[in-house]
Design a protein around this motif. Structure first.
Motif, short mmCIF file in Angstrom:
data_model
loop_
_atom_site.label_atom_id
_atom_site.label_comp_id
_atom_site.label_asym_id
_atom_site.label_seq_id
_atom_site.Cartn_x
_atom_site.Cartn_y
_atom_site.Cartn_z
N GLN A 1 -1.58 0.76 -11.40
CA GLN A 1 -1.81 1.70 -10.30
C GLN A 1 -0.51 2.30 -9.77
OE1 GLN A 1 -2.30 -1.60 -10.38
NE2 GLN A 1 -2.62 -2.48 -8.32
N GLU B 1 -0.32 5.07 0.15
CA GLU B 1 -1.49 5.95 0.26
C GLU B 1 -2.73 5.21 -0.25
OE1 GLU B 1 -0.47 9.80 -1.40
OE2 GLU B 1 0.81 10.26 0.34
N ASN B 2 -3.36 5.69 -1.34
CA ASN B 2 -4.58 5.02 -1.82
C ASN B 2 -4.29 3.99 -2.91
OD1 ASN B 2 -3.82 6.84 -3.76
ND2 ASN B 2 -5.89 7.55 -4.23
N ILE B 3 -3.01 3.64 -3.08
CA ILE B 3 -2.62 2.65 -4.09
C ILE B 3 -2.44 1.30 -3.40
CG2 ILE B 3 -0.86 2.00 -5.79
CD1 ILE B 3 -0.18 4.99 -6.02
N ASN B 4 -3.10 0.27 -3.94
CA ASN B 4 -2.97 -1.08 -3.38
C ASN B 4 -2.54 -2.04 -4.48
OD1 ASN B 4 -4.15 -0.71 -0.56
ND2 ASN B 4 -5.80 0.11 -1.85
N THR C 1 0.85 -1.19 0.00
CA THR C 1 0.00 0.00 0.00
C THR C 1 0.88 1.24 0.00
OG1 THR C 1 -1.73 -1.14 1.26
CG2 THR C 1 -1.81 1.27 1.21
N TYR D 1 6.64 9.78 0.88
CA TYR D 1 5.54 8.82 0.85
C TYR D 1 5.89 7.65 1.77
CZ TYR D 1 3.74 11.03 -3.46
OH TYR D 1 3.22 11.89 -4.39
#
Length: 862
Positions: free
Chosen positions: A289, A262-265, A260, A309
């Motif tokens: 992604q 942030e909002n990336i999986n 993961t 990040y």
């Protein structure tokens, strides 16, 4: 002696240790910091089987914490004298008998031992014992059983992680013991070259935190995120996520590696054979992604923000988490290109597609390798305050905390092996030495590659390695990094594989001692180490902390430890020929600051003024490992010197300067934006402060541009010494940059400033605002006025303890050793950490080259 702010800072900085490895999650880690003890094996009959059992009596051992070297522990226990004061270093055991084993306690191995409670929830898990930097070999014992011997645990720059689950008992007292053997012969250990004396233990001991961590059947290690931008645009980044997974079981295992950001999986199935270790990669081609639009970029602090990040990885088996790893990283791209002109070749570095002039210094740790987060923070604050952007680590140096802080503060780092013995003693290497070198290089690369601050690797220093060694180093870089430029050495010499470096060193020894300001304008290169600092005396307040007064003046043999005979004669000759032979210690220190400021300012100005035929310079050196009188922008006690303020002035991002070579006024823009309608004023004054020339121009300046505006038209018939005042303003008249020079009618190379001693005495008024306190800082604003008809030269404000009269350090004056023309006013701010001040009063002190009387004023502390 009463405790001063300086004493408080130094005590804190010595005994507070570094942080844990950034790649090991804190939630399930134990740092084995306290409750250690050490003892020489020469006085022991017990072996590791006995010593490593809980309850073993250590009554005659030396208590300590870790990380620590043997010498540092003995100094802390007052077995050895403080080697930093006077000639105490020469009294250390082993110093006078370096080639004689008898009487040298550092020739034998030393035991490091600790007992610790292992939490009960560690039961049923894999328990990892992690080391980073054990110098040099070690036998490792846990609870009476040998885990590894010295043939497996070898190399000061190695990472070691041992599964000790079978040796420890959860919920009970456990014991860990290491028998550490000193480096011998050409072992690849730390070297101090000619920066300071070599400690007689050669840094034997434990350099970094010892950490316990846990995992399940599969463990994750060495996570890494490669970032690529769609240059020249920067509105898209492609991320490649890499991690090593290890199956500790003797049977195959299947699981899911998830990530993961942030909002990336993202996730993928992984099957590992028995005891298999494998690198798993997530590419943007497979996982779309991982293509990030409009990424928040990481920049050096002189350019932009330091966006970071977080990567979170976890390995799951049948839905249960076996291990997790967290990693902080920055999205940025480092590249370089060769600027070929005439017969020269200069390497130009780029950050996110933008050229950047590298301006920094060579960094050293404390001579006894004592870790201190407080000293690291002070070092980095000073670097940013001087407008520098880079540290060079010759041999990977510095705590994990330092690298983390450089990521946060936007400070670039050059990392590479050290020059000379033993890393460049290739003719004396065995095949085994070469193997250790490659393994050490691998461990340093995987440990540091995730830091956005690290921008280049040097696998050689003063020399490039033989072809076979160079190939092994390059193979490691290509396999485990591939995101940064690298060079075979810090010199211009072409290696067999990598070819021309585009870098430069030398000429030795004069560029390490002294060369006049005009010399630097001929250095069209990236110089990896140089500086006119062969003798840089600290200011009078802190030089007195180094040795007894009787050894300070007249100059005695006690200075020999603090200087290098290869370099100081250049500086001393320049000081005496330009400013006159000193007649007292105070006079010596005062003249040294002025020489340092003049020479260092010109060096940094020249490399930016000549960009990009010149592309960078590393001042040799940035800081000091112990109290010394050369190669430093501030001393061991954090007292800024003249070179400090010369560097600070020269490295202003939008700057007006004098070009010694062209006798011209020059503008330097380090920002990536254009400036319009800038006003530049040049005024020349004779020795009597009478204006004899003036010129004013309006100009525009392009992004990242350096340009000469005009040559000076000063009269040919000038006084023997004259002065140049430069001013840069915006079109509203707001000051952007100002600069002041003293010049000789004999030219720069043969300059004679001895008649500065004949400047008329002046009175300068200093109007102090009340000391204010905000956000943990004390702030003082001082308005200086020169009401006389003569120049006030080399003004030097200070802040002192009321009781001890010692300086408050570290300290941040906007400017120092500055001059005021007749009638000139100047307002300067000062900041200092409020935690350093324990009194309700302080002393403001002002002295100067030709100040009639030294001024002192009491300041009330809020």
């Amino acid at each position: 002696m009463k405790t001063s702010a300086l004493s408080i800072f130094l005590l804190l900085s010595v005994f507070l240790s570094s942080s844990v490895f950034s790649q090991i999650p804190l939630a399930k880690s134990i740092v084995l910091h306290d409750h250690w003890s050490i003892r020489s094996s020469a006085s022991l009959t017990d072996d590791g089987r006995v010593i490593s059992k809980p309850g073993y009596v250590t009554r005659e051992w030396y208590p300590t914490s870790v990380p620590i070297t043997v010498l540092a522990a003995l100094v802390n226990n007052k077995v050895c004298p403080d080697p930093y004061y006077g000639n105490n270093y020469m009294e250390l055991p082993g110093v006078r008998r370096w080639d004689k084993p008898e009487g040298n306690p550092f020739e034998s191995s030393w035991w490091y031992r600790t007992e610790f409670d292992l939490p009960s929830d560690y039961a049923g898990k894999q328990v990892w014992l992690n080391f980073h930097g054990v110098n040099y070999r070690a036998n490792l014992w846990v609870n009476g059983q040998k885990v590894a011997d010295s043939s497996r645990m070898e190399g000061a720059y190695r990472l070691f992680s041992f599964d000790i689950a079978q040796y420890v008992k959860a919920g009970q007292k456990n014991c860990l013991a290491l028998e550490i053997f000193p480096p011998k012969g050409f072992d690849l250990t730390i070297s101090w070259v000619d920066w300071n004396p070599t400690p007689p233990d050669r840094g034997m001991g434990i350099w970094y935190d010892v950490i316990l961590s846990t995992s399940g059947t599969v463990a994750i290690d060495h996570p890494f995120v490669k970032t690529r931008l769609n240059l020249p645009s920067t509105d898209q980044a492609k991320l490649t996520v890499i991690a090593e997974v290890k199956n500790v079981e003797s049977t195959p295992v299947k699981g899911l590696l998830k990530g993961t950001i942030e909002n990336i999986n993202f996730a993928r199935e992984v099957t590992l054979n028995a005891n298999e270790t494998r690198e798993i990669t997530f590419t943007p081609e497979e996982f779309s992604q991982l293509v990030v639009n409009n990424p928040r970029l990481w920049w050096p602090h002189t350019i932009g923000p330091q966006n970071l990040y977080n990567l979170n990885l976890r390995f799951e088996i049948d839905g249960k988490v076996s291990d997790t790893r967290n990693l902080r990283f920055g999205i940025r791209e480092i590249s370089s290109w060769m600027n070929k002109f005439d017969t020269l070749c200069t390497k130009v570095f780029q950050i996110n597609g933008k050229n950047i002039v590298i301006r920094g210094g060579g960094y050293v740790q404390d001579m006894m390798l004592r870790p201190s987060n407080e000293r690291v923070d002070a070092d980095l604050r000073y670097l940013k305050f001087m407008n520098l952007n880079t540290l060079r680590m010759e041999a990977p140096r510095g705590s994990d905390y330092l690298f983390e802080r450089c990521d946060e503060e936007g400070i670039l780092i050059m990392v590479g092996w050290c020059c000379g013995y033993p890393f460049e003693s290739w003719k004396n290497w065995t095949p085994h030495t070469a193997d250790i070198a490659e393994e050490s290089w691998h461990d340093q690369i995987v440990n540091l590659r995730a830091h956005p601050s690290v921008f280049t690797w040097l696998y050689g220093s003063d020399n490039f390695p033989p072809e076979d060694i160079e190939r092994r180093y390059i193979d490691v870089l290509k396999k485990y990094d591939g995101t940064r430029p690298y060079s075979s050495s810090a010199t211009q010499a072409p290696s067999k594989i990598d070819g021309y470096t585009g870098l430069c060193m030398g000429p030795w020894p004069e560029v390490y001692g002294y060369v006049p300001p005009s010399f630097w304008y001929s250095k069209l290169e990236f110089n990896t180490e140089c500086g006119p600092g062969g003798e840089q005396l600290p200011p009078i307040e802190t030089i007195k902390l180094v040795m007894p007064g009787k050894d300070l003046w007249p100059v005695s043999s006690g200075w020999d430890l603090r200087l290098r005979k290869d370099f100081y004669p250049f500086s001393r000759k320049a000081l005496e020929s330009r400013y006159g032979k000193p007649v007292s210690l105070e006079d010596y220190c005062s003249k040294s600051q002025i020489l340092q400021l003049e020479a260092t300012k010109a060096m940094f100005e020249a490399f930016a003024g000549n960009k990009y035929e010149s592309s960078g310079v590393i001042y040799w050196m940035f800081n000091s490992a112990w109290p010394k009188f050369y190669w430093q922008l501030y001393d061991y006690f954090y007292m800024p010197n003249g070179a400090f303020y010369g560097a600070k002035k020269a490295c202003e991002p939008l700057h007006v300067q004098y070009n010694y070579k062209e006798n011209a006024v020059q503008l330097v823009n380090s920002f990536y934006q254009d400036y319009k309608r800038l006003k530049v004023t040049a005024r020349v004054f004779d020795f009597n402060a009478k204006e004899v020339y003036a010129k004013e121009v309006m100009t525009n300046l392009k992004a990242d541009e350096s340009k000469i505006l005009f040559k000076l038209g000063q009269p040919k018939a000038l006084t023997y010494i004259y002065f140049l005042k430069l001013m840069l303003q915006d079109e509203e008249g707001n000051e952007i940059s100002s600069n002041f020079y003293w010049l000789s009618d004999k030219g720069d190379v043969n300059a004679d400033f001895k008649n500065l001693a004949k400047l008329p005495s002046v009175d300068v008024t200093a109007k102090l605002s009340p000391l204010s306190k905000q956000n943990g800082k004390l702030k003082l604003v001082v308005e200086f006025t020169n009401p006389s008809t003569s120049l006030a030269f080399g003004l030097n404000p200070k802040l002192l303890s009321f009781s001890t009269k010692e300086p408050i350090l570290p300290i941040f004056w906007q400017d120092n050793y500055f001059s005021l023309l007749p009638g000139e006013k100047r307002t300067i701010e000062m900041q200092v950490d409020a935690s350093l001040v324990t009194e309700n009063k302080l002393i403001f002190k002002l002295d100067g080259w030709n100040l009639r009387t030294v001024q002192e004023q009491e300041i009330q502390v809020p």
